[in-house]
Motif scaffolding. Structure first.
Motif, PDB file in Angstrom:
ATOM      1  N   ALA A 160       0.834  -1.202   0.000  1.00 36.35           N
ATOM      2  CA  ALA A 160       0.000   0.000   0.000  1.00 36.35           C
ATOM      3  C   ALA A 160       0.870   1.253   0.000  1.00 36.35           C
ATOM      4  N   GLN A 161       0.332   2.337  -0.587  1.00 35.22           N
ATOM      5  CA  GLN A 161       1.143   3.543  -0.773  1.00 35.22           C
ATOM      6  C   GLN A 161       1.445   4.252   0.546  1.00 35.22           C
ATOM      7  N   ARG A 162       0.452   4.412   1.396  1.00 30.48           N
ATOM      8  CA  ARG A 162       0.644   5.245   2.586  1.00 30.48           C
ATOM      9  C   ARG A 162       0.996   4.419   3.824  1.00 30.48           C
ATOM     10  N   PHE A 163       0.346   3.294   4.018  1.00 30.05           N
ATOM     11  CA  PHE A 163       0.555   2.524   5.246  1.00 30.05           C
ATOM     12  C   PHE A 163       1.098   1.127   4.966  1.00 30.05           C
ATOM     13  N   GLY A 164       1.704   0.920   3.796  1.00 29.83           N
ATOM     14  CA  GLY A 164       2.227  -0.386   3.448  1.00 29.83           C
ATOM     15  C   GLY A 164       3.502  -0.722   4.205  1.00 29.83           C
ATOM     16  N   VAL A 165       3.653  -1.985   4.559  1.00 32.98           N
ATOM     17  CA  VAL A 165       4.826  -2.434   5.303  1.00 32.98           C
ATOM     18  C   VAL A 165       6.084  -2.298   4.454  1.00 32.98           C
ATOM     19  N   VAL A 166       5.990  -2.599   3.158  1.00 39.20           N
ATOM     20  CA  VAL A 166       7.160  -2.542   2.290  1.00 39.20           C
ATOM     21  C   VAL A 166       7.715  -1.126   2.221  1.00 39.20           C
ATOM     22  N   ASN A 167       6.851  -0.143   2.010  1.00 35.71           N
ATOM     23  CA  ASN A 167       7.312   1.249   1.956  1.00 35.71           C
ATOM     24  C   ASN A 167       7.900   1.702   3.287  1.00 35.71           C
ATOM     25  N   TRP A 168       7.294   1.237   4.377  1.00 40.67           N
ATOM     26  CA  TRP A 168       7.801   1.605   5.698  1.00 40.67           C
ATOM     27  C   TRP A 168       9.208   1.031   5.921  1.00 40.67           C
ATOM     28  N   VAL A 169       9.415  -0.221   5.538  1.00 38.78           N
ATOM     29  CA  VAL A 169      10.720  -0.847   5.707  1.00 38.78           C
ATOM     30  C   VAL A 169      11.765  -0.158   4.828  1.00 38.78           C
ATOM     31  N   LEU A 170      11.409   0.125   3.572  1.00 41.38           N
ATOM     32  CA  LEU A 170      12.358   0.793   2.674  1.00 41.38           C
ATOM     33  C   LEU A 170      12.715   2.183   3.182  1.00 41.38           C
ATOM     34  N   ASP A 171      11.741   2.880   3.734  1.00 37.87           N
ATOM     35  CA  ASP A 171      12.008   4.206   4.296  1.00 37.87           C
ATOM     36  C   ASP A 171      12.951   4.105   5.488  1.00 37.87           C
ATOM     37  N   ARG A 172      12.761   3.101   6.325  1.00 37.64           N
ATOM     38  CA  ARG A 172      13.619   2.904   7.484  1.00 37.64           C
ATOM     39  C   ARG A 172      15.041   2.535   7.069  1.00 37.64           C
ATOM     40  N   ALA A 179       8.862   6.228   0.646  1.00 36.17           N
ATOM     41  CA  ALA A 179       7.938   6.301   1.778  1.00 36.17           C
ATOM     42  C   ALA A 179       6.487   6.333   1.320  1.00 36.17           C
ATOM     43  N   ASP A 180       6.191   7.040   0.237  1.00 39.79           N
ATOM     44  CA  ASP A 180       4.825   7.138  -0.273  1.00 39.79           C
ATOM     45  C   ASP A 180       4.747   6.658  -1.721  1.00 39.79           C
ATOM     46  N   TYR A 181       5.554   5.672  -2.051  1.00 28.51           N
ATOM     47  CA  TYR A 181       5.594   5.203  -3.438  1.00 28.51           C
ATOM     48  C   TYR A 181       4.351   4.367  -3.751  1.00 28.51           C
ATOM     49  N   SER A 182       3.754   4.625  -4.920  1.00 28.59           N
ATOM     50  CA  SER A 182       2.586   3.866  -5.365  1.00 28.59           C
ATOM     51  C   SER A 182       3.051   2.742  -6.284  1.00 28.59           C
ATOM     52  N   TRP A 183       2.935   1.503  -5.799  1.00 26.00           N
ATOM     53  CA  TRP A 183       3.417   0.355  -6.556  1.00 26.00           C
ATOM     54  C   TRP A 183       2.528   0.016  -7.741  1.00 26.00           C
ATOM     55  N   THR A 184       1.329   0.533  -7.776  1.00 20.80           N
ATOM     56  CA  THR A 184       0.407   0.237  -8.884  1.00 20.80           C
ATOM     57  C   THR A 184       0.258   1.410  -9.850  1.00 20.80           C
ATOM     58  N   SER A 185       1.199   2.346  -9.805  1.00 21.35           N
ATOM     59  CA  SER A 185       1.096   3.520 -10.671  1.00 21.35           C
ATOM     60  C   SER A 185       1.799   3.347 -12.008  1.00 21.35           C
ATOM     61  N   SER A 186       2.619   2.305 -12.149  1.00 24.04           N
ATOM     62  CA  SER A 186       3.326   2.062 -13.406  1.00 24.04           C
ATOM     63  C   SER A 186       3.242   0.589 -13.774  1.00 24.04           C
ATOM     64  N   GLN A 187       3.529   0.303 -15.035  1.00 24.34           N
ATOM     65  CA  GLN A 187       3.420  -1.066 -15.527  1.00 24.34           C
ATOM     66  C   GLN A 187       4.407  -2.000 -14.832  1.00 24.34           C
ATOM     67  N   MET A 188       5.678  -1.607 -14.773  1.00 24.64           N
ATOM     68  CA  MET A 188       6.705  -2.499 -14.255  1.00 24.64           C
ATOM     69  C   MET A 188       6.547  -2.744 -12.758  1.00 24.64           C
ATOM     70  N   SER A 189       6.228  -1.704 -11.998  1.00 25.55           N
ATOM     71  CA  SER A 189       6.074  -1.897 -10.554  1.00 25.55           C
ATOM     72  C   SER A 189       4.841  -2.750 -10.243  1.00 25.55           C
ATOM     73  N   THR A 190       3.776  -2.574 -11.012  1.00 24.51           N
ATOM     74  CA  THR A 190       2.596  -3.413 -10.815  1.00 24.51           C
ATOM     75  C   THR A 190       2.914  -4.863 -11.137  1.00 24.51           C
ATOM     76  N   PHE A 191       3.614  -5.099 -12.240  1.00 21.90           N
ATOM     77  CA  PHE A 191       4.015  -6.455 -12.583  1.00 21.90           C
ATOM     78  C   PHE A 191       4.941  -7.042 -11.524  1.00 21.90           C
ATOM     79  N   PHE A 192       5.792  -6.205 -10.929  1.00 24.05           N
ATOM     80  CA  PHE A 192       6.682  -6.695  -9.884  1.00 24.05           C
ATOM     81  C   PHE A 192       5.880  -7.263  -8.717  1.00 24.05           C
ATOM     82  N   VAL A 193       4.856  -6.533  -8.280  1.00 19.55           N
ATOM     83  CA  VAL A 193       4.019  -7.005  -7.170  1.00 19.55           C
ATOM     84  C   VAL A 193       3.316  -8.302  -7.555  1.00 19.55           C
ATOM     85  N   ILE A 194       2.782  -8.360  -8.778  1.00 14.13           N
ATOM     86  CA  ILE A 194       2.060  -9.558  -9.211  1.00 14.13           C
ATOM     87  C   ILE A 194       3.001 -10.755  -9.296  1.00 14.13           C
ATOM     88  N   VAL A 195       4.197 -10.553  -9.833  1.00 14.41           N
ATOM     89  CA  VAL A 195       5.157 -11.654  -9.961  1.00 14.41           C
ATOM     90  C   VAL A 195       5.562 -12.168  -8.585  1.00 14.41           C
TER      91      VAL A 195
END
Length: 328
Positions: A160-172, A179-195
């Motif tokens: 998730a963009q705002r409260f996702g665990v992955v973004n929180w860990v990467l920010d730390r 910190a507020d990256y949207s993983w479903t905003s681009s083709q490659m990042s969305t495919f990364f999550v699906i893969v």
């Protein structure tokens, strides 16, 4: 004891008699006809269920692909046949071929990752002690048994963009731009999550299959290889891999089918977005059929998807059979 065989009259079974004249065991023709039909009778319920649950919907979809059916015809119960127009429109569309290529690449990337990582985990299971093996297998089974929608919901929360665990860990860890990256905003990042989701769900099946296969390898072969001075890699290539090869072929075949038709994960993550850039053929058929209310076109794309999948699996099986013939 000698056995005398008396030829019975026509239409009766052969009867063998011993020296004492007592009737012996009946000949082959005395086998009951019901016994010969028993295997087919046992298969009948499964065949009937397959025809009812798979064959009939497939036939309806095939007939629908030759119709011009939208919401108006559906409400009015009007059947308008248009021949092969749906197939012509699909096959001459650039979008269809773009989605087809995307689906093949998507399947190839997932299957390679699943087979490599699943094989490594399966070999790890064979090396671990009993307690660690049972603990790891419990985790694998739990991941495998989780419903697809439930697993997809968990991954939506993780990324998730705002409260996702992955973004929180990467920010730390110092990547503050995530910190507020949207993983479903681009083709490659969305495919990364699906893969990541599909590979995570599929590794347990491959790992447990491969571990079960390693238990069938005789320990004497490893002892003989060690006496010949073979190291770990040579023992794997000369002993382990030949035994695992049939299991790898069969598992890869199943993974190709399962990944190619991965509708739920792709659609649930972002509906094939953004801008329909992550659609694969099953999602494309659904969006064109149900989303755009052109049900005949959706059915035609579904039929073409089945044919493409059959072509891919047939090509894979031909490669496998050729390799087995070369080894012989």
């Amino acid at each position: 004891m000698t056995v005398q065989i008396e030829r019975p009259p026509s239409g009766t079974a052969d009867v063998r008699k011993g020296d004492d004249g007592a009737p012996g065991r009946p000949g082959p023709r005395a086998v009951p006809r019901a016994g010969a039909l028993a295997p087919y009778l046992l298969l009948l319920p499964a065949c009937a269920a397959t025809v009812l649950l798979l064959g009939w919907p497939l036939l309806k979809d095939f007939l629908l692909s030759f119709q011009n059916l939208n919401m108006t015809q559906l409400i009015q119960h009007v059947t308008e046949w248009n021949g092969i127009d749906n197939y012509q429109e699909a096959l001459t569309s650039e979008d269809f071929w773009r989605v087809t290529l995307r689906s093949i690449l998507f399947t190839a990337v997932n299957v390679v990752l699943i087979m490599v990582l699943g094989t490594l985990v399966g070999l790890l299971l064979a090396r671990l002690g009993r307690r660690m093996r049972v603990t790891l297998m419990i985790g694998l089974v739990l991941a495998w048994a989780m419903p697809v929608i439930a697993a997809t919901t968990v991954y939506q929360w993780l990324f998730a963009q705002r409260f996702g665990v992955v973004n929180w860990v990467l920010d730390r860890l110092g990547w503050h731009a995530m910190a507020d990256y949207s993983w479903t905003s681009s083709q490659m990042s969305t495919f990364f999550v699906i893969v990541v989701l599909i590979v995570w769900q599929s590794i347990p099946f491959v790992a447990i299959n491969l571990y079960a296969a390693t238990t069938t390898i005789p320990a004497e072969l490893y002892e003989a290889a060690a006496l010949d001075g073979a190291g770990a890699w040579r023992s794997f290539t000369t002993v382990t891999l030949p035994f695992l090869r049939p299991f790898l072929y069969a598992t890869t075949f199943l993974e190709i089918i399962w990944v190619f038709k991965a509708f739920v994960q792709v659609f649930a993550i972002n509906g094939g977005g953004p801008d329909r850039l992550t659609e694969i053929l099953p999602v494309y058929a659904y969006v064109e059929g149900v989303g755009n209310q052109h049900y005949g076109m959706g059915a035609a794309i579904a039929v073409l998807t089945i044919l493409i999948l059959l072509g891919l699996t047939a090509h894979y099986l031909r490669i496998v059979l050729k390799q087995e013939e070369d080894e012989l």
